[in-house]
Design a protein around this motif. Structure first.
Motif, PDB file in Angstrom:
ATOM      1  N   VAL A 190      15.052  17.956  24.439  1.00  0.00           N
ATOM      2  CA  VAL A 190      14.746  16.658  23.842  1.00  0.00           C
ATOM      3  C   VAL A 190      13.443  16.103  24.409  1.00  0.00           C
ATOM      4  CG1 VAL A 190      15.476  14.236  23.838  1.00  0.00           C
ATOM      5  CG2 VAL A 190      17.086  16.014  23.184  1.00  0.00           C
ATOM      6  N   SER A 191      13.248  16.232  25.713  1.00  0.00           N
ATOM      7  CA  SER A 191      12.013  15.749  26.341  1.00  0.00           C
ATOM      8  C   SER A 191      10.789  16.473  25.779  1.00  0.00           C
ATOM      9  CB  SER A 191      12.085  15.944  27.864  1.00  0.00           C
ATOM     10  OG  SER A 191      13.142  15.189  28.416  1.00  0.00           O
ATOM     11  N   GLN A 192      10.931  17.770  25.560  1.00  0.00           N
ATOM     12  CA  GLN A 192       9.824  18.546  24.999  1.00  0.00           C
ATOM     13  C   GLN A 192       9.497  18.086  23.581  1.00  0.00           C
ATOM     14  OE1 GLN A 192      11.242  22.551  25.372  1.00  0.00           O
ATOM     15  NE2 GLN A 192      10.785  22.683  27.570  1.00  0.00           N
ATOM     16  N   LEU A 193      10.532  17.764  22.810  1.00  0.00           N
ATOM     17  CA  LEU A 193      10.292  17.270  21.448  1.00  0.00           C
ATOM     18  C   LEU A 193       9.612  15.914  21.465  1.00  0.00           C
ATOM     19  CD1 LEU A 193      13.430  18.207  19.319  1.00  0.00           C
ATOM     20  CD2 LEU A 193      11.080  18.949  19.015  1.00  0.00           C
ATOM     21  N   TYR A 194       9.978  15.062  22.409  1.00  0.00           N
ATOM     22  CA  TYR A 194       9.311  13.772  22.549  1.00  0.00           C
ATOM     23  C   TYR A 194       7.808  13.965  22.727  1.00  0.00           C
ATOM     24  CZ  TYR A 194      13.732  11.286  23.372  1.00  0.00           C
ATOM     25  OH  TYR A 194      14.968  10.727  23.257  1.00  0.00           O
ATOM     26  N   VAL A 195       7.476  14.896  23.628  1.00  0.00           N
ATOM     27  CA  VAL A 195       6.064  15.149  23.915  1.00  0.00           C
ATOM     28  C   VAL A 195       5.365  15.737  22.693  1.00  0.00           C
ATOM     29  CG1 VAL A 195       4.469  16.470  25.349  1.00  0.00           C
ATOM     30  CG2 VAL A 195       6.506  15.419  26.383  1.00  0.00           C
ATOM     31  N   ARG A 196       6.032  16.685  22.051  1.00  0.00           N
ATOM     32  CA  ARG A 196       5.415  17.357  20.908  1.00  0.00           C
ATOM     33  C   ARG A 196       5.127  16.396  19.757  1.00  0.00           C
ATOM     34  NH1 ARG A 196       8.874  21.381  17.394  1.00  0.00           N
ATOM     35  NH2 ARG A 196       9.099  19.467  16.189  1.00  0.00           N
ATOM     36  N   GLU A 197       6.056  15.517  19.463  1.00  0.00           N
ATOM     37  CA  GLU A 197       5.904  14.603  18.339  1.00  0.00           C
ATOM     38  C   GLU A 197       5.387  13.227  18.743  1.00  0.00           C
ATOM     39  OE1 GLU A 197       6.226  15.542  15.287  1.00  0.00           O
ATOM     40  OE2 GLU A 197       6.858  17.557  15.874  1.00  0.00           O
ATOM     41  N   ASN A 198       5.176  13.021  20.049  1.00  0.00           N
ATOM     42  CA  ASN A 198       4.667  11.736  20.542  1.00  0.00           C
ATOM     43  C   ASN A 198       5.533  10.580  20.041  1.00  0.00           C
ATOM     44  OD1 ASN A 198       2.986   9.962  21.903  1.00  0.00           O
ATOM     45  ND2 ASN A 198       1.522   9.791  20.205  1.00  0.00           N
ATOM     46  N   CYS A 199       6.837  10.677  20.255  1.00  0.00           N
ATOM     47  CA  CYS A 199       7.749   9.656  19.740  1.00  0.00           C
ATOM     48  C   CYS A 199       8.853   9.338  20.728  1.00  0.00           C
ATOM     49  CB  CYS A 199       8.335  10.084  18.400  1.00  0.00           C
ATOM     50  SG  CYS A 199       9.314  11.609  18.470  1.00  0.00           S
ATOM     51  N   HIS A 200       8.501   9.123  21.983  1.00  0.00           N
ATOM     52  CA  HIS A 200       9.520   8.759  22.954  1.00  0.00           C
ATOM     53  C   HIS A 200      10.144   7.420  22.550  1.00  0.00           C
ATOM     54  CE1 HIS A 200      11.523   7.785  26.714  1.00  0.00           C
ATOM     55  NE2 HIS A 200      11.329   9.027  27.088  1.00  0.00           N
ATOM     56  N   PRO A 201      11.485   7.291  22.636  1.00  0.00           N
ATOM     57  CA  PRO A 201      12.141   6.047  22.221  1.00  0.00           C
ATOM     58  C   PRO A 201      11.627   4.802  22.923  1.00  0.00           C
ATOM     59  CG  PRO A 201      13.770   7.767  22.484  1.00  0.00           C
ATOM     60  CD  PRO A 201      12.466   8.341  22.969  1.00  0.00           C
ATOM     61  N   PHE A 202      11.097   4.944  24.142  1.00  0.00           N
ATOM     62  CA  PHE A 202      10.566   3.763  24.828  1.00  0.00           C
ATOM     63  C   PHE A 202       9.436   3.135  24.031  1.00  0.00           C
ATOM     64  CE2 PHE A 202       7.547   1.719  27.726  1.00  0.00           C
ATOM     65  CZ  PHE A 202       8.382   0.792  28.326  1.00  0.00           C
ATOM     66  N   LYS A 203       8.670   3.957  23.326  1.00  0.00           N
ATOM     67  CA  LYS A 203       7.579   3.418  22.516  1.00  0.00           C
ATOM     68  C   LYS A 203       8.128   2.559  21.374  1.00  0.00           C
ATOM     69  CE  LYS A 203       4.389   7.184  23.541  1.00  0.00           C
ATOM     70  NZ  LYS A 203       3.523   8.265  23.004  1.00  0.00           N
ATOM     71  N   ALA A 204       9.329   2.879  20.912  1.00  0.00           N
ATOM     72  CA  ALA A 204       9.943   2.073  19.864  1.00  0.00           C
ATOM     73  C   ALA A 204      10.395   0.725  20.396  1.00  0.00           C
ATOM     74  CB  ALA A 204      11.130   2.813  19.248  1.00  0.00           C
ATOM     75  N   SER A 205      10.591   0.618  21.716  1.00  0.00           N
ATOM     76  CA  SER A 205      11.008  -0.650  22.310  1.00  0.00           C
ATOM     77  C   SER A 205       9.823  -1.504  22.738  1.00  0.00           C
ATOM     78  CB  SER A 205      11.913  -0.397  23.520  1.00  0.00           C
ATOM     79  OG  SER A 205      11.169   0.198  24.584  1.00  0.00           O
ATOM     80  N   LEU A 206       8.596  -1.038  22.485  1.00  0.00           N
ATOM     81  CA  LEU A 206       7.414  -1.784  22.894  1.00  0.00           C
ATOM     82  C   LEU A 206       7.371  -3.155  22.232  1.00  0.00           C
ATOM     83  CD1 LEU A 206       4.728  -1.771  24.449  1.00  0.00           C
ATOM     84  CD2 LEU A 206       3.654  -0.735  22.437  1.00  0.00           C
ATOM     85  N   LEU A 207       7.867  -3.248  21.004  1.00  0.00           N
ATOM     86  CA  LEU A 207       7.831  -4.512  20.265  1.00  0.00           C
ATOM     87  C   LEU A 207       8.559  -5.618  21.020  1.00  0.00           C
ATOM     88  CD1 LEU A 207       7.268  -6.214  17.727  1.00  0.00           C
ATOM     89  CD2 LEU A 207       9.361  -5.273  16.742  1.00  0.00           C
ATOM     90  N   ILE A 208       9.756  -5.345  21.491  1.00  0.00           N
ATOM     91  CA  ILE A 208      10.538  -6.397  22.146  1.00  0.00           C
ATOM     92  C   ILE A 208       9.907  -6.815  23.460  1.00  0.00           C
ATOM     93  CG2 ILE A 208      12.060  -4.781  23.342  1.00  0.00           C
ATOM     94  CD1 ILE A 208      12.969  -8.236  21.898  1.00  0.00           C
ATOM     95  N   TRP A 209       9.240  -5.869  24.161  1.00  0.00           N
ATOM     96  CA  TRP A 209       8.610  -6.214  25.440  1.00  0.00           C
ATOM     97  C   TRP A 209       7.387  -7.101  25.259  1.00  0.00           C
ATOM     98  CZ3 TRP A 209      11.725  -5.601  29.210  1.00  0.00           C
ATOM     99  CH2 TRP A 209      12.612  -4.530  29.245  1.00  0.00           C
ATOM    100  N   VAL A 210       6.825  -7.118  24.067  1.00  0.00           N
ATOM    101  CA  VAL A 210       5.707  -8.015  23.768  1.00  0.00           C
ATOM    102  C   VAL A 210       6.205  -9.276  23.074  1.00  0.00           C
ATOM    103  CG1 VAL A 210       3.565  -8.268  22.439  1.00  0.00           C
ATOM    104  CG2 VAL A 210       4.054  -6.122  23.627  1.00  0.00           C
TER     105      VAL A 210
END
Length: 346
Positions: free
Chosen positions: A177-197
């Motif tokens: 799963v970690s390798q797929l995150y890197v390959r597709e540049n879609c780590h779930p933390f990036k999806a949570s960036l909205l709420i942190w801003v």
């Protein structure tokens, strides 16, 4: 299939267990804005009577309170007197002075400007990340099947217990799963960036408006005459409860729009959704106790957030962002309306 996300790990063979190439995981959606009880007093920067800006002063309380030698200010006083809140105050003043608009309209315009310039692009980016994660689910399923088979073979060869086999499967799946995150540049933390801003912006704007509506504020008189319709005074609560009830209804609609996106929600997702529903209802009495100007901002923010959510469902926008999802509908708004009717209009 439930996958477990994890940080990137160094790839190495696992006790003779073959490695798989490619990978991915699931992610959640963005969240709604939170809220808190906004109370307390402070003097606006450059306030009257020559009192230094930002000093926590209340009627009948010595100036020493909250200043050197007195009682140390609490977390609310410190937060409402922070640099980000002061910056937002000046932003609100600039919008009102440059536009020459009444205060109620200036609040709406400032909210629209911030949410469109800051949170909308982040929401679009979140949509891109989630679409990439969703598009990986077919590949994840196939890789998980292969991994489960390889683990079962190694388990027979090495006489692993069921617990050991399960541990090896989860450990290697996290690596994949970690390798797929890197390959597709879609780590779930990036999806949570909205709420942190979005959450710090929401808090800063709320505190700034709360500060401006206090009796000690130099703009108190302007805001007291800057309302409209049934809320002519922005410094007092809305006695008609129209703003609070509209806020609660809008937030509940936002929750339902998100919940209708999930075909088969898990038990945890249902608990979270119901909690947010309760939180939306709780906002009604809270909004009825704060100044109308603050309640107006909360309502404007929720309405704009709802419109942005609907905008991000547009097929045209999906083509512009080159989104590729498993479930692509040619009629997203019609499908949403149909799902709503089937759930509540039977």
């Amino acid at each position: 299939m439930r996958t477990v996300g994890g940080g990137a790990e160094v790839q190495r063979p696992e006790a003779g267990l073959g490695t798989l190439s490619g990978l991915g995981t699931l992610s959640g959606l963005g969240t709604l804005s939170g809220l808190g009880a906004l109370s307390g007093v402070r003097r606006l920067s450059g306030g009257p009577d020559g009192v230094p800006g930002g000093v926590g002063v209340s009627e009948g309380v010595p100036d020493a309170v909250g200043v050197s030698g007195g009682v140390p200010p609490g977390w609310y006083s410190s937060l409402s007197d922070s640099a980000p809140v002061h910056l937002v105050e000046h932003f609100l003043l600039t919008v009102q002075q440059v536009g020459g608009l009444p205060w109620w309209l200036s609040i709406v315009v400032a909210t629209l400007s911030v949410r469109t310039a800051v949170t909308l692009p982040l929401a679009a980016y979140q949509t891109v990340v989630l679409a990439r994660v969703e598009a990986l689910q077919v590949e994840i399923s196939e890789l998980a099947k292969r991994l489960r088979y390889e683990v079962s073979v190694r388990a027979r060869e090495r006489s692993w217990t069921e617990k050991q086999s399960r541990f090896q499967f989860k450990k290697n799946l996290r690596r994949i799963v970690s390798q797929l995150y890197v390959r597709e540049n879609c780590h779930p933390f990036k999806a949570s960036l909205l709420i942190w801003v979005q959450l710090p912006l929401w808090i800063s704007l709320s505190l700034a408006l709360r500060n401006l509506t206090l009796d000690q504020s130099a703009l108190h008189a302007d805001l007291a005459a800057g309302g409209a319709l049934w809320f002519p005074d922005l410094t007092v609560p809305d006695s008609t409860w129209i703003l609070p009830l509209s806020l609660g209804l809008t937030n509940l609609i936002i929750v339902e729009v998100f919940s209708l996106q999930r075909v088969n929600p898990s038990h945890l997702q249902r608990i979270v959704t119901n909690s947010i529903r309760g939180f939306s209802v709780l906002m009604v009495p809270i909004a009825a106790t704060v100044p109308s100007g603050l309640a107006l901002y909360w309502l404007s923010s929720s309405l704009i957030g709802l419109s942005h959510n609907l905008l991000l469902r547009s097929r045209l926008l999906h083509r512009l962002l080159r989104l590729k999802t498993v479930r692509q509908s040619e009629t997203p708004y019609r499908d949403l309306l149909s799902a709503f009717k089937s759930k509540y209009c039977r």
